[in-house]
Write a protein that holds these residues in place. Structure first.
Motif, PDB file in Angstrom:
ATOM      1  N   TYR A  86      12.753 -22.358  -3.096  1.00 46.83           N
ATOM      2  CA  TYR A  86      13.140 -20.956  -3.140  1.00 46.83           C
ATOM      3  C   TYR A  86      12.292 -20.184  -4.146  1.00 46.83           C
ATOM      4  CZ  TYR A  86      17.208 -21.651  -0.198  1.00 46.83           C
ATOM      5  OH  TYR A  86      18.044 -21.906   0.855  1.00 46.83           O
ATOM      6  N   LYS A  87      11.005 -20.111  -3.908  1.00 50.65           N
ATOM      7  CA  LYS A  87      10.182 -19.268  -4.747  1.00 50.65           C
ATOM      8  C   LYS A  87       9.651 -18.112  -3.902  1.00 50.65           C
ATOM      9  CE  LYS A  87       6.036 -22.075  -4.162  1.00 50.65           C
ATOM     10  NZ  LYS A  87       5.215 -23.129  -4.780  1.00 50.65           N
ATOM     11  N   TYR A  88       9.453 -17.012  -4.573  1.00 49.51           N
ATOM     12  CA  TYR A  88       9.109 -15.764  -3.908  1.00 49.51           C
ATOM     13  C   TYR A  88       7.616 -15.476  -4.074  1.00 49.51           C
ATOM     14  CZ  TYR A  88      14.139 -14.983  -3.939  1.00 49.51           C
ATOM     15  OH  TYR A  88      15.488 -15.105  -3.750  1.00 49.51           O
ATOM     16  N   ILE A  89       7.037 -14.847  -3.067  1.00 48.32           N
ATOM     17  CA  ILE A  89       5.670 -14.361  -3.164  1.00 48.32           C
ATOM     18  C   ILE A  89       5.750 -12.848  -3.311  1.00 48.32           C
ATOM     19  CG2 ILE A  89       3.422 -14.182  -2.055  1.00 48.32           C
ATOM     20  CD1 ILE A  89       4.158 -16.677  -0.449  1.00 48.32           C
ATOM     21  N   PHE A  90       5.218 -12.335  -4.419  1.00 47.73           N
ATOM     22  CA  PHE A  90       5.271 -10.906  -4.709  1.00 47.73           C
ATOM     23  C   PHE A  90       3.983 -10.211  -4.306  1.00 47.73           C
ATOM     24  CE2 PHE A  90       9.044  -9.840  -7.192  1.00 47.73           C
ATOM     25  CZ  PHE A  90       9.547 -11.088  -7.495  1.00 47.73           C
ATOM     26  N   GLY A  91       4.108  -8.957  -3.859  1.00 45.89           N
ATOM     27  CA  GLY A  91       2.960  -8.086  -3.736  1.00 45.89           C
ATOM     28  C   GLY A  91       2.596  -7.526  -5.102  1.00 45.89           C
ATOM     29  N   THR A  92       1.498  -6.796  -5.163  1.00 46.58           N
ATOM     30  CA  THR A  92       1.035  -6.259  -6.447  1.00 46.58           C
ATOM     31  C   THR A  92       1.673  -4.916  -6.785  1.00 46.58           C
ATOM     32  OG1 THR A  92      -0.905  -5.362  -5.342  1.00 46.58           O
ATOM     33  CG2 THR A  92      -1.164  -7.481  -6.447  1.00 46.58           C
ATOM     34  N   GLY A  93       2.438  -4.357  -5.866  1.00 41.36           N
ATOM     35  CA  GLY A  93       3.221  -3.179  -6.186  1.00 41.36           C
ATOM     36  C   GLY A  93       2.560  -1.861  -5.841  1.00 41.36           C
ATOM     37  N   THR A  94       3.387  -0.833  -5.748  1.00 41.31           N
ATOM     38  CA  THR A  94       2.942   0.554  -5.601  1.00 41.31           C
ATOM     39  C   THR A  94       3.461   1.346  -6.793  1.00 41.31           C
ATOM     40  OG1 THR A  94       2.897   0.573  -3.178  1.00 41.31           O
ATOM     41  CG2 THR A  94       3.148   2.691  -4.271  1.00 41.31           C
ATOM     42  N   SER A 106       0.841  -1.197   0.000  1.00 40.63           N
ATOM     43  CA  SER A 106       0.000   0.000   0.000  1.00 40.63           C
ATOM     44  C   SER A 106       0.875   1.245   0.000  1.00 40.63           C
ATOM     45  CB  SER A 106      -0.922  -0.002   1.226  1.00 40.63           C
ATOM     46  OG  SER A 106      -0.171   0.047   2.422  1.00 40.63           O
ATOM     47  N   PRO A 107       0.360   2.354  -0.584  1.00 41.76           N
ATOM     48  CA  PRO A 107      -0.863   2.397  -1.367  1.00 41.76           C
ATOM     49  C   PRO A 107      -0.648   1.741  -2.740  1.00 41.76           C
ATOM     50  CG  PRO A 107       0.268   4.489  -1.543  1.00 41.76           C
ATOM     51  CD  PRO A 107       1.084   3.649  -0.579  1.00 41.76           C
ATOM     52  N   GLU A 108      -1.741   1.569  -3.486  1.00 43.12           N
ATOM     53  CA  GLU A 108      -1.608   1.034  -4.848  1.00 43.12           C
ATOM     54  C   GLU A 108      -0.909   2.033  -5.744  1.00 43.12           C
ATOM     55  OE1 GLU A 108      -5.689  -1.662  -4.941  1.00 43.12           O
ATOM     56  OE2 GLU A 108      -5.185  -0.318  -6.595  1.00 43.12           O
ATOM     57  N   ALA A 109      -1.208   3.315  -5.545  1.00 37.31           N
ATOM     58  CA  ALA A 109      -0.609   4.366  -6.361  1.00 37.31           C
ATOM     59  C   ALA A 109      -0.333   5.575  -5.479  1.00 37.31           C
ATOM     60  CB  ALA A 109      -1.529   4.748  -7.514  1.00 37.31           C
ATOM     61  N   LEU A 110       0.715   6.304  -5.830  1.00 36.58           N
ATOM     62  CA  LEU A 110       1.134   7.452  -5.038  1.00 36.58           C
ATOM     63  C   LEU A 110       1.707   8.513  -5.958  1.00 36.58           C
ATOM     64  CD1 LEU A 110       1.650   8.619  -2.164  1.00 36.58           C
ATOM     65  CD2 LEU A 110       3.866   7.455  -2.212  1.00 36.58           C
ATOM     66  N   ARG A 111       1.200   9.745  -5.807  1.00 37.33           N
ATOM     67  CA  ARG A 111       1.727  10.863  -6.576  1.00 37.33           C
ATOM     68  C   ARG A 111       2.392  11.824  -5.608  1.00 37.33           C
ATOM     69  NH1 ARG A 111      -0.887  11.674 -11.734  1.00 37.33           N
ATOM     70  NH2 ARG A 111      -0.720  13.934 -11.522  1.00 37.33           N
ATOM     71  N   LEU A 112       3.629  12.179  -5.875  1.00 30.24           N
ATOM     72  CA  LEU A 112       4.387  13.086  -5.024  1.00 30.24           C
ATOM     73  C   LEU A 112       4.931  14.229  -5.853  1.00 30.24           C
ATOM     74  CD1 LEU A 112       6.535  10.467  -3.020  1.00 30.24           C
ATOM     75  CD2 LEU A 112       4.472  11.639  -2.218  1.00 30.24           C
ATOM     76  N   GLN A 113       5.075  15.359  -5.211  1.00 27.45           N
ATOM     77  CA  GLN A 113       5.809  16.450  -5.833  1.00 27.45           C
ATOM     78  C   GLN A 113       7.309  16.185  -5.638  1.00 27.45           C
ATOM     79  OE1 GLN A 113       4.693  19.109  -7.599  1.00 27.45           O
ATOM     80  NE2 GLN A 113       2.620  18.251  -7.430  1.00 27.45           N
ATOM     81  N   GLU A 114       8.093  16.641  -6.550  1.00 25.26           N
ATOM     82  CA  GLU A 114       9.547  16.506  -6.417  1.00 25.26           C
ATOM     83  C   GLU A 114       9.984  17.080  -5.079  1.00 25.26           C
ATOM     84  OE1 GLU A 114      11.727  18.209  -9.628  1.00 25.26           O
ATOM     85  OE2 GLU A 114      13.662  17.452  -8.906  1.00 25.26           O
ATOM     86  N   CYS A 118       4.872  -2.512   2.807  1.00 32.43           N
ATOM     87  CA  CYS A 118       4.720  -3.908   2.398  1.00 32.43           C
ATOM     88  C   CYS A 118       4.456  -4.717   3.667  1.00 32.43           C
ATOM     89  CB  CYS A 118       5.985  -4.401   1.696  1.00 32.43           C
ATOM     90  SG  CYS A 118       6.020  -6.177   1.362  1.00 32.43           S
ATOM     91  N   SER A 119       3.245  -5.192   3.825  1.00 31.15           N
ATOM     92  CA  SER A 119       2.945  -6.018   4.995  1.00 31.15           C
ATOM     93  C   SER A 119       2.840  -7.477   4.576  1.00 31.15           C
ATOM     94  CB  SER A 119       1.658  -5.554   5.680  1.00 31.15           C
ATOM     95  OG  SER A 119       0.559  -5.699   4.818  1.00 31.15           O
ATOM     96  N   TYR A 120       3.235  -8.368   5.449  1.00 33.56           N
ATOM     97  CA  TYR A 120       3.255  -9.774   5.073  1.00 33.56           C
ATOM     98  C   TYR A 120       2.731 -10.650   6.210  1.00 33.56           C
ATOM     99  CZ  TYR A 120       7.713  -9.611   7.618  1.00 33.56           C
ATOM    100  OH  TYR A 120       8.689  -9.431   8.566  1.00 33.56           O
ATOM    101  N   THR A 121       2.092 -11.709   5.786  1.00 31.53           N
ATOM    102  CA  THR A 121       1.642 -12.756   6.708  1.00 31.53           C
ATOM    103  C   THR A 121       2.154 -14.061   6.142  1.00 31.53           C
ATOM    104  OG1 THR A 121      -0.382 -11.503   7.150  1.00 31.53           O
ATOM    105  CG2 THR A 121      -0.333 -13.807   7.850  1.00 31.53           C
TER     106      THR A 121
END
Lengths: 112, 111
Positions: free
Chosen positions: B97-105, B7-15, B23-26
């Motif tokens: 050795y396989k990874y679980i990915f989040g959906t990204g920000t 989280s968040p799914e998307a983020l807009r920042l000014q320079e 990134c939270s994990y269970t």
């Protein structure tokens, strides 16, 4: 080579046709992975090769999907009788065991 | 079930506007947590590995931290070239050795 190389970069195929996607990993990396990334989705694990051990195929979505790794190097992912839901970016990665992956740029597959 | 949520799914920042991605994990057991950056049309690029709670890693304007339940990617004074999708992934301590990915920000830094 310096990085993970995937070919083709783009593939458009007709529904029902077979496709082969190629991955050339970094020389010396013992582990090779295939992932699938659909629009707006996370990376979906498909298959994992480690040295000469039997591959972990637990992520393959159906028996239309298969992969092989020849000589511990180049890998080919084959999708038989392609369906529209197979459209995605297919990413290959290689690594030393337990370390961060180096990904290729992917193959964008479009099934029409 | 092992799960990774970003989280968040998307983020807009000014320079120059600093912020943090979460990134939270269970998971049943954590061998390592990884951060990647992905630019459009390219494969993810490895940034950091964190192995234990309390660990921190830094690279230029990025700093990654890890607790027992989550990881943060702090971006200090971002620049437009930091715009990308940031992915986290966990490597489980059991099984292969396989990874679980989040959906990204998806981060967009405006000039």
């Amino acid at each position: 080579g310096a990085g993970v190389s995937q070919s083709p970069s783009n593939k458009v195929t007709e529904k029902g046709k077979d496709v082969e996607l190629r991955c050339d990993p970094i020389s010396g990396h013992t582990a090779l992975y295939w992932y699938r990334q659909s629009l707006g989705q996370g990376l979906e694990f498909l298959i994992y090769f480690q040295g000469n051990s039997a591959p972990d195929k637990s992520g393959l979505p159906s028996d239309r999907f298969s992969a092989e790794r020849t000589g511990g190097s180049v890998s080919t992912l084959t999708i038989q009788r392609t369906q529209q839901e197979d459209s995605a970016v297919y990413l290959c990665a290689s690594s030393f065991t337990g370390s961060g992956y180096t990904f290729g740029s992917g193959t964008r597959l479009t099934v029409v | 079930e092992d799960q990774v949520t970003q989280s968040p799914e998307a983020l807009r920042l000014q320079e120059g506007e600093s912020s943090s991605l979460n990134c939270s994990y269970t998971v049943s057991g954590l061998r390592g947590l990884f951060w990647y950056r992905q630019d459009p049309g390219k494969g993810p690029e490895f940034l950091f590995t964190l192995y234990s709670a309390g660990e921190e890693k830094e690279k230029e304007r990025l700093k990654a931290t890890l607790t027992k339940k989550e990881s943060f990617l702090h971006i200090t004074a971002p620049k437009p070239e930091d715009s990308a999708t940031y992915l986290c992934a966990v490597l489980l301590s059991s099984g292969t050795y396989k990874y679980i990915f989040g959906t990204g920000t998806r981060l967009k830094v405006l000039a």
